[in-house]
Design an enzyme around this catalytic site. Structure first.
Site, PDB file in Angstrom:
ATOM      1  N   ASP A 132      -9.370  39.802  43.734  1.00 52.09           N
ATOM      2  CA  ASP A 132      -8.895  39.231  42.469  1.00 52.09           C
ATOM      3  C   ASP A 132      -9.293  40.145  41.310  1.00 52.09           C
ATOM      4  O   ASP A 132     -10.227  40.946  41.432  1.00 52.09           O
ATOM      5  CB  ASP A 132      -9.565  37.878  42.205  1.00 52.09           C
ATOM      6  CG  ASP A 132      -9.063  36.773  43.116  1.00 52.09           C
ATOM      7  OD1 ASP A 132      -8.224  37.041  43.995  1.00 52.09           O
ATOM      8  OD2 ASP A 132      -9.534  35.633  42.940  1.00 52.09           O
ATOM      9  N   ARG A 182      -1.346  43.271  44.051  1.00 45.93           N
ATOM     10  CA  ARG A 182      -0.787  41.939  43.766  1.00 45.93           C
ATOM     11  C   ARG A 182      -0.705  41.856  42.246  1.00 45.93           C
ATOM     12  O   ARG A 182      -1.734  41.834  41.576  1.00 45.93           O
ATOM     13  CB  ARG A 182      -1.711  40.840  44.309  1.00 45.93           C
ATOM     14  CG  ARG A 182      -1.217  39.435  43.976  1.00 45.93           C
ATOM     15  CD  ARG A 182      -2.162  38.363  44.505  1.00 45.93           C
ATOM     16  NE  ARG A 182      -3.338  38.261  43.677  1.00 45.93           N
ATOM     17  CZ  ARG A 182      -4.537  37.871  44.132  1.00 45.93           C
ATOM     18  NH1 ARG A 182      -4.724  37.593  45.394  1.00 45.93           N
ATOM     19  NH2 ARG A 182      -5.554  37.786  43.308  1.00 45.93           N
TER      20      ARG A 182
HETATM   21  P1  FDA Z   1       4.380  31.826  33.723  1.00 51.18           P
HETATM   22  O1  FDA Z   1       3.113  31.434  33.089  1.00 51.18           O
HETATM   23  O2  FDA Z   1       5.447  32.421  32.878  1.00 51.18           O
HETATM   24  O3  FDA Z   1       4.939  30.579  34.504  1.00 51.18           O
HETATM   25  C1  FDA Z   1       6.245  30.548  35.058  1.00 51.18           C
HETATM   26  C2  FDA Z   1       6.531  29.113  35.457  1.00 51.18           C
HETATM   27  O4  FDA Z   1       5.674  28.745  36.558  1.00 51.18           O
HETATM   28  C3  FDA Z   1       6.206  28.082  34.358  1.00 51.18           C
HETATM   29  O5  FDA Z   1       7.296  27.894  33.522  1.00 51.18           O
HETATM   30  C4  FDA Z   1       5.876  26.856  35.180  1.00 51.18           C
HETATM   31  O6  FDA Z   1       7.045  26.208  35.601  1.00 51.18           O
HETATM   32  C5  FDA Z   1       5.193  27.423  36.408  1.00 51.18           C
HETATM   33  N1  FDA Z   1       3.727  27.465  36.225  1.00 51.18           N
HETATM   34  C6  FDA Z   1       2.962  28.545  35.945  1.00 51.18           C
HETATM   35  N2  FDA Z   1       1.656  28.197  35.887  1.00 51.18           N
HETATM   36  C7  FDA Z   1       1.612  26.865  36.119  1.00 51.18           C
HETATM   37  C8  FDA Z   1       0.561  25.918  36.202  1.00 51.18           C
HETATM   38  N3  FDA Z   1      -0.715  26.255  36.017  1.00 51.18           N
HETATM   39  N4  FDA Z   1       0.888  24.624  36.451  1.00 51.18           N
HETATM   40  C9  FDA Z   1       2.153  24.250  36.655  1.00 51.18           C
HETATM   41  N5  FDA Z   1       3.198  25.108  36.602  1.00 51.18           N
HETATM   42  C10 FDA Z   1       2.941  26.398  36.338  1.00 51.18           C
HETATM   43  N6  FDA Z   1      -4.844  35.842  37.292  1.00 51.18           N
HETATM   44  C11 FDA Z   1      -5.827  36.734  37.058  1.00 51.18           C
HETATM   45  O7  FDA Z   1      -6.137  37.033  35.896  1.00 51.18           O
HETATM   46  N7  FDA Z   1      -6.488  37.305  38.110  1.00 51.18           N
HETATM   47  C12 FDA Z   1      -6.169  37.050  39.414  1.00 51.18           C
HETATM   48  O8  FDA Z   1      -6.787  37.592  40.344  1.00 51.18           O
HETATM   49  C13 FDA Z   1      -5.098  36.135  39.658  1.00 51.18           C
HETATM   50  N8  FDA Z   1      -4.691  35.855  40.925  1.00 51.18           N
HETATM   51  C14 FDA Z   1      -3.534  35.140  41.128  1.00 51.18           C
HETATM   52  C15 FDA Z   1      -2.987  35.049  42.407  1.00 51.18           C
HETATM   53  C16 FDA Z   1      -1.773  34.405  42.593  1.00 51.18           C
HETATM   54  C17 FDA Z   1      -1.190  34.316  43.975  1.00 51.18           C
HETATM   55  C18 FDA Z   1      -1.087  33.821  41.476  1.00 51.18           C
HETATM   56  C19 FDA Z   1       0.239  33.126  41.651  1.00 51.18           C
HETATM   57  C20 FDA Z   1      -1.638  33.885  40.221  1.00 51.18           C
HETATM   58  C21 FDA Z   1      -2.855  34.535  40.015  1.00 51.18           C
HETATM   59  N9  FDA Z   1      -3.422  34.639  38.756  1.00 51.18           N
HETATM   60  C22 FDA Z   1      -4.453  35.524  38.553  1.00 51.18           C
HETATM   61  C23 FDA Z   1      -2.906  33.794  37.638  1.00 51.18           C
HETATM   62  C24 FDA Z   1      -1.863  34.530  36.795  1.00 51.18           C
HETATM   63  O9  FDA Z   1      -2.475  35.542  36.036  1.00 51.18           O
HETATM   64  C25 FDA Z   1      -1.123  33.574  35.837  1.00 51.18           C
HETATM   65  O10 FDA Z   1      -2.052  33.032  34.937  1.00 51.18           O
HETATM   66  C26 FDA Z   1      -0.380  32.441  36.517  1.00 51.18           C
HETATM   67  O11 FDA Z   1       0.217  32.839  37.701  1.00 51.18           O
HETATM   68  C27 FDA Z   1       0.715  31.869  35.590  1.00 51.18           C
HETATM   69  O12 FDA Z   1       1.648  32.858  35.307  1.00 51.18           O
HETATM   70  P2  FDA Z   1       3.074  32.981  36.050  1.00 51.18           P
HETATM   71  O13 FDA Z   1       3.225  34.363  36.541  1.00 51.18           O
HETATM   72  O14 FDA Z   1       3.226  31.935  37.061  1.00 51.18           O
HETATM   73  O15 FDA Z   1       4.151  32.872  34.868  1.00 51.18           O
END
Ligand code: FDA
Length: 308
Positions: A132, A182
């Site tokens: 991570d 990732r």
């Molecule tokens: P975005 O925030 O634009 O969300 C897109 C859509 O997804 C939203 O409109 C909503 O519908 C849905 N969604 C997103 N988050 C949601 C939530 N919490 N609850 C409900 N719906 C939600 N970060 C980091 O700093 N270090 C790390 O090591 C990791 N590791 C990691 C692994 C994996 C597999 C994932 C999926 C995420 C991470 N993250 C992370 C978290 C990442 O940085 C980020 O904060 C979240 O994934 C939310 O961003 P999205 O890319 O989903 O897009």
């Protein structure tokens, strides 16, 4: 960054708040939306159910910033046992670890040895270890350990955050050595000097970085889109098809409990999807980061409080 997001990310660092919430039944009920249970058995059970529906998984024990060597040793031992269990069960399950949970703040050399031991054990069971990425002041140390281990072992990947201004250069350095990334948007509270303040800037950066990753993707150096942003995923998927990138050279990873229906739909359409399943009792900072990503999630917490 919105005020609600900034306030939640500040709250995620409060040891006092963590203490207040830890044993409250309404909070534990709300947290269960994002994790199948606090113990590793619940996480492995969820991984087995996902496997039966054609989805892979990645397990992570919640915890960060341990401040004793004994705690870091316990985390390493726990993960080694989990890897043995996953191997014995034949589950398509990887691990993802936070380096501050493995003692980065206490003893970086011990932390690096632990990562190496976990990568060796992962490779022996045909799985991959993901590292991570935490707050920006840990990026140099995290990449230092990643590069050191990756020089000897291929089955290790590292998370990079699209919101950091430095990430294009970090991506170059990881791809240049044949590594796996990732890519996520980034979950912490960062100063504008190091991270984009507006979401649109992060989304644009994500697209540019992911396109570069996909061009480097091969079966032996899998690249991962860690996002629930389906518009981005679908756009990148079309790019992968046009560029004839093999289906098994890239994956989508999402968090347990978020967009579950879409996870299954992507898998049914031939995309390799893994679900990151968290478990453990140290859920407070992690849970509040999930609230900050989507402050509307506060309603679930409040509904849980009213229903208690
Ligand atoms: P975005 O925030 O634009 O969300 C897109 C859509 O997804 C939203 O409109 C909503 O519908 C849905 N969604 C997103 N988050 C949601 C939530 N919490 N609850 C409900 N719906 C939600 N970060 C980091 O700093 N270090 C790390 O090591 C990791 N590791 C990691 C692994 C994996 C597999 C994932 C999926 C995420 C991470 N993250 C992370 C978290 C990442 O940085 C980020 O904060 C979240 O994934 C939310 O961003 P999205 O890319 O989903 O897009």
């Amino acid at each position: 960054m919105s005020l609600a997001r900034a306030a939640l990310l500040r709250a995620s660092r409060s040891a006092w708040l963590a203490e207040q919430f830890r044993d409250r039944e309404f909070a534990r009920r709300a947290v269960r939306r994002f994790m199948p249970g606090e113990n590793v058995g619940a996480a492995i059970g969820a991984a087995a159910s996902l496997a039966a529906s054609g989805l892979g998984s990645v397990l992570t024990a919640l915890g960060e910033r341990v401040n004793t060597r004994a705690d870091a040793e316990a985390v390493r031992t726990h993960y080694l046992e989990v890897l043995d269990f996953i191997h014995a069960q034949g589950l398509p399950t990887h691990l993802s670890v936070k380096l501050t949970h493995l003692g980065l703040d206490v003893d970086p050399a011990f932390c690096a040895e632990s990562v190496e031991a976990l990568v060796e054990r992962s490779a022996a069971s045909g799985t991959m270890l993901w590292i991570d990425m935490e707050e920006s002041h840990y990026v140099d140390a995290t990449l230092g350990i990643y590069h050191r281990v990756q020089a000897k072992h291929s089955r290790v990947g590292v998370c990079l955050q699209a919101y950091l201004r430095r990430t294009p250069a970090d991506l170059d350095s990881v791809l240049a050595t044949g590594g796996s990334v990732r890519l996520v948007k980034g979950a912490y509270r960062e100063a504008e000097a190091v991270a984009f303040g507006r979401k649109a800037e992060t989304d644009n950066a994500y697209l540019t970085l992911a396109n570069r990753m996909l061009r480097a993707a091969t079966r032996d150096r899998v690249q991962v889109l860690g996002t629930h942003d389906l518009a981005l995923v679908n756009h990148l998927r079309r790019h992968a098809v046009t560029a004839a990138i093999p289906d098994d050279a890239w994956e989508v990873h999402m968090l347990y409990g978020i967009r579950a229906r879409e996870q299954r739909a992507l898998a049914a359409n031939g995309v390799t999807v893994r679900v990151l399943i968290s478990y453990g009792t140290h859920w407070f900072p992690w849970y509040v980061r999930r609230l900050a990503e989507r402050p509307a999630n506060m309603w679930f917490l409040l509904r849980s409080l009213v229903g208690s």
